[in-house]
Scaffold this motif. Structure first.
Motif, PDB file in Angstrom:
ATOM      1  N   ASN A 174     -10.156  -9.694  -9.010  1.00  0.00           N
ATOM      2  CA  ASN A 174      -8.958  -9.282  -8.321  1.00  0.00           C
ATOM      3  C   ASN A 174      -9.049  -8.842  -6.917  1.00  0.00           C
ATOM      4  O   ASN A 174      -8.705  -7.717  -6.292  1.00  0.00           O
ATOM      5  CB  ASN A 174      -8.568  -8.029  -9.079  1.00  0.00           C
ATOM      6  CG  ASN A 174      -9.561  -6.787  -9.035  1.00  0.00           C
ATOM      7  OD1 ASN A 174     -10.848  -6.909  -8.987  1.00  0.00           O
ATOM      8  ND2 ASN A 174      -9.123  -5.477  -9.312  1.00  0.00           N
ATOM      9  N   PHE A 189      -7.650  -9.394 -17.574  1.00  0.00           N
ATOM     10  CA  PHE A 189      -6.940  -8.110 -17.763  1.00  0.00           C
ATOM     11  C   PHE A 189      -5.850  -8.070 -18.811  1.00  0.00           C
ATOM     12  O   PHE A 189      -4.730  -8.284 -18.636  1.00  0.00           O
ATOM     13  CB  PHE A 189      -6.320  -7.917 -16.215  1.00  0.00           C
ATOM     14  CG  PHE A 189      -7.272  -7.410 -15.055  1.00  0.00           C
ATOM     15  CD1 PHE A 189      -7.591  -6.275 -14.869  1.00  0.00           C
ATOM     16  CD2 PHE A 189      -7.625  -8.252 -14.193  1.00  0.00           C
ATOM     17  CE1 PHE A 189      -8.505  -5.890 -13.833  1.00  0.00           C
ATOM     18  CE2 PHE A 189      -8.541  -8.213 -13.097  1.00  0.00           C
ATOM     19  CZ  PHE A 189      -9.035  -6.875 -12.897  1.00  0.00           C
ATOM     20  N   SER A 245      -4.133  -3.250 -14.022  1.00  0.00           N
ATOM     21  CA  SER A 245      -4.910  -2.453 -13.134  1.00  0.00           C
ATOM     22  C   SER A 245      -4.771  -2.726 -11.914  1.00  0.00           C
ATOM     23  O   SER A 245      -3.688  -3.496 -11.318  1.00  0.00           O
ATOM     24  CB  SER A 245      -6.548  -2.307 -13.725  1.00  0.00           C
ATOM     25  OG  SER A 245      -7.151  -1.108 -13.147  1.00  0.00           O
ATOM     26  N   THR A 246      -5.839  -2.435 -10.940  1.00  0.00           N
ATOM     27  CA  THR A 246      -5.611  -2.782  -9.329  1.00  0.00           C
ATOM     28  C   THR A 246      -5.320  -4.356  -9.412  1.00  0.00           C
ATOM     29  O   THR A 246      -6.227  -5.149  -9.733  1.00  0.00           O
ATOM     30  CB  THR A 246      -6.787  -2.515  -8.403  1.00  0.00           C
ATOM     31  OG1 THR A 246      -6.944  -1.029  -8.617  1.00  0.00           O
ATOM     32  CG2 THR A 246      -6.604  -2.890  -7.057  1.00  0.00           C
ATOM     33  N   HIS A 296     -15.983  -1.896 -19.770  1.00  0.00           N
ATOM     34  CA  HIS A 296     -15.846  -0.336 -19.774  1.00  0.00           C
ATOM     35  C   HIS A 296     -15.092   0.417 -21.041  1.00  0.00           C
ATOM     36  O   HIS A 296     -13.962   0.957 -20.807  1.00  0.00           O
ATOM     37  CB  HIS A 296     -15.031   0.081 -18.649  1.00  0.00           C
ATOM     38  CG  HIS A 296     -13.873  -0.829 -18.102  1.00  0.00           C
ATOM     39  ND1 HIS A 296     -12.930  -1.271 -18.901  1.00  0.00           N
ATOM     40  CD2 HIS A 296     -13.497  -1.035 -16.834  1.00  0.00           C
ATOM     41  CE1 HIS A 296     -12.157  -1.888 -18.285  1.00  0.00           C
ATOM     42  NE2 HIS A 296     -12.615  -1.999 -16.932  1.00  0.00           N
ATOM     43  N   MET A 305      -9.303   6.537 -12.724  1.00  0.00           N
ATOM     44  CA  MET A 305      -9.521   5.225 -12.821  1.00  0.00           C
ATOM     45  C   MET A 305      -9.082   4.713 -14.236  1.00  0.00           C
ATOM     46  O   MET A 305      -8.503   5.392 -15.170  1.00  0.00           O
ATOM     47  CB  MET A 305     -11.397   5.001 -13.056  1.00  0.00           C
ATOM     48  CG  MET A 305     -11.804   5.472 -14.113  1.00  0.00           C
ATOM     49  SD  MET A 305     -12.172   7.252 -14.655  1.00  0.00           S
ATOM     50  CE  MET A 305     -12.907   7.879 -13.570  1.00  0.00           C
ATOM     51  N   ASN A 306      -9.035   3.336 -14.206  1.00  0.00           N
ATOM     52  CA  ASN A 306      -8.498   2.312 -15.505  1.00  0.00           C
ATOM     53  C   ASN A 306      -9.893   1.727 -16.116  1.00  0.00           C
ATOM     54  O   ASN A 306     -10.416   1.160 -15.432  1.00  0.00           O
ATOM     55  CB  ASN A 306      -7.633   1.727 -15.182  1.00  0.00           C
ATOM     56  CG  ASN A 306      -6.579   2.263 -14.384  1.00  0.00           C
ATOM     57  OD1 ASN A 306      -6.214   3.300 -14.543  1.00  0.00           O
ATOM     58  ND2 ASN A 306      -5.751   1.372 -13.787  1.00  0.00           N
ATOM     59  N   SER A 330      -6.404   3.852  -8.649  1.00  0.00           N
ATOM     60  CA  SER A 330      -7.611   3.848  -9.775  1.00  0.00           C
ATOM     61  C   SER A 330      -8.630   3.407  -9.244  1.00  0.00           C
ATOM     62  O   SER A 330      -8.580   2.019  -8.900  1.00  0.00           O
ATOM     63  CB  SER A 330      -6.886   3.372 -10.987  1.00  0.00           C
ATOM     64  OG  SER A 330      -5.821   4.220 -11.457  1.00  0.00           O
TER      65      SER A 330
END
Ligand code: DOR
Length: 450
Positions: free
Chosen positions: A90, A142, A146-147, A226, A268-269, A318
């Motif tokens: 990303n 993803f 997220s970002t 994660h 955060m994610n 995040s």
């Protein structure tokens, strides 16, 4: 180079022995080596471990270099004992084509102080690129935004990726439908604690279950990035040798109570969960249901992080930086008796190298690369924002005092970091190498446990 008198963490045991390094490789591990060496290092009182392999980082280059770049990020790696990183797609442009992947590899060759590898990112329509990609650990999806704008959550697109590609797949698992429904309930919030109500347990569980079901149905290797909840752990029981999983230091060490103290710095994610989740994640590591610890190093500027929490309307982004402190955070746990150094080396070095089929990394064994870290389990130091190498010089662990630190790092036999009584130095001339992947090895469950 001959390293003598260290306690050396080998795959099965920690013993006092000597390690001989020749041409960037471990040439011998033997207490009785009496050879001429250009450099003899007396490491009495220290432990020698393989360099950390961090399989989930965001280093922001190209395109987002006000947050981080490959030079600052890999200086932070060198200091933190991370000798190989695998970076996420990303960036801007995103790494979603073979051409973009090769551009990133070329950039890295000139800049990185440690060894490097890059994932290729999935989109809803780039299966042909995913099929053509080589020189990569695998595919990142993803399944949850997220970002960056890389969401892939339509079932047909996911089915095509799992059915038609053969590289190992990993995914960010948070269910977008759940996140959107929760977001509507907190549309005007500025309370960062709502981040964990929006990106809640259900969001994580639904997406992880969905991805594992796809992996099983298509017989495709899959790594859950994660993991943030204890509720996902039962999903990770793997009877077919396809599934591995990872946890990040922030999900082990922070929980929702920390929003009061740290605010958006710990946004955060996936989001932070409860202290019971932290305990469940530790237990999953101990039980072997989670195999890897990786950082998800995701830096933003402090100005960006200090924006008000305002999901969907800009606001604080995040993510947080972690590569330069992750090993020390775990060594501190060794000192506190929560785990052993042998386990830390498994979770942070050997296991990620096996999950991603990385050649010659993650162990101290003849023939392996001389990516090595000397650690001082008795050194006590405090994490300070102003001492960070990451570009924006802040850490969510600022002010925390840890015992157990990396004090010397070698990448392919070249010394890249050293801390001693005269201070700490990074050799910015050192260049890492492109990590190589032998996917025919078949991943974590096909390779031998020590
Ligand atoms: O918090 C996060 N930040 N989680 C991610 O998955 C992406 C990351 C980023 O790139 O900022």
């Amino acid at each position: 180079m001959l390293i003598r008198h260290a306690q050396v963490v080998l795959p099965t045991e920690t013993i006092a022995t000597s390690v001989l390094v020749e041409n960037g490789k471990i040439a011998a591990v033997d207490a009785a080596i009496h050879t001429q060496a250009d450099e003899i290092i007396d490491a009495a009182g220290l432990h020698l471990i393989p360099g950390v392999v961090d399989d989930q980082v965001h280093f922001r280059e190209p395109g987002l270099t006000h947050k981080e770049d490959l030079t600052t990020a890999t200086r932070a790696c060198a200091k933190g004992g991370v000798t190989t990183f695998l970076e996420m797609p990303n960036t801007n442009p995103t790494t979603t084509s073979v051409a973009a992947l090769h551009d990133k590899l070329a950039l890295a060759a000139n800049k990185c102080l440690v060894n490097y590898g890059f994932y290729i990112g999935a989109t809803t329509s780039n299966v042909s690129e995913l099929k053509a990609a080589r020189r990569t650990p695998g595919i990142k999806i993803f399944i949850g935004s997220s970002t960056g704008n890389m969401l892939v959550d339509e079932q047909a697109a996911l089915e095509a990726i799992f059915a038609e590609t053969s590289l190992p797949i990993c995914a960010h698992c948070e269910d977008e439908t759940t996140v959107r429904a929760n977001s509507a309930k907190f549309a005007d919030t500025h309370d960062v604690a709502d981040h964990s109500r929006i990106r809640d347990h259900q969001a994580a569980v639904i997406a992880t279950r969905r991805a594992i079901e796809l992996a099983h149905r298509h017989g495709h290797r899959f790594h859950v990035l994660h993991v943030s909840t204890a509720d996902e752990v039962p999903l990770l029981v793997d009877h077919r040798g396809l599934i591995t999983a990872e946890v990040c230091p922030h999900h082990l060490f922070f929980n929702v109570d920390d929003y009061a103290r740290l605010g958006t710095l710990v946004q955060m994610n996936p989001s932070l969960k409860t202290s019971a989740d932290c305990r469940g994640l530790w237990q999953a590591l101990q039980d072997g249901l989670i195999q890897v610890i990786a950082t998800d190093h995701a830096p933003h500027t402090l100005e960006e992080k200090k924006l008000p929490y305002s999901p969907g309307h800009g606001g604080s982004p995040s993510g947080l930086p972690a590569v330069e402190n992750s090993l020390a955070l775990l060594l501190n746990q060794v000192n506190q008796g929560r785990c052993t150094l042998q386990q830390v080396v498994h979770w942070m070095c050997d296991a990620p190298a096996r999950v991603w089929d990385i050649m010659n990394k993650g162990r101290i064994e003849p023939g392996y690369d001389a990516d090595l870290v000397l650690v001082d389990l008795n050194k006590t130091a405090t994490i300070r924002n102003e001492e960070q190498e990451t570009k924006n010089r802040w850490s969510p662990w600022h002010g925390e005092t840890l015992t157990g630190w990396p004090v010397r790092t070698w990448v392919m036999g070249q010394e890249v970091f050293r801390a001693d009584s005269s201070g700490s130095r990074i050799n910015s001339q050192v260049r890492g190498q492109e990590a190589t992947f032998d996917h025919a090895r078949g991943g974590y469950w096909s390779t031998t446990s020590p």
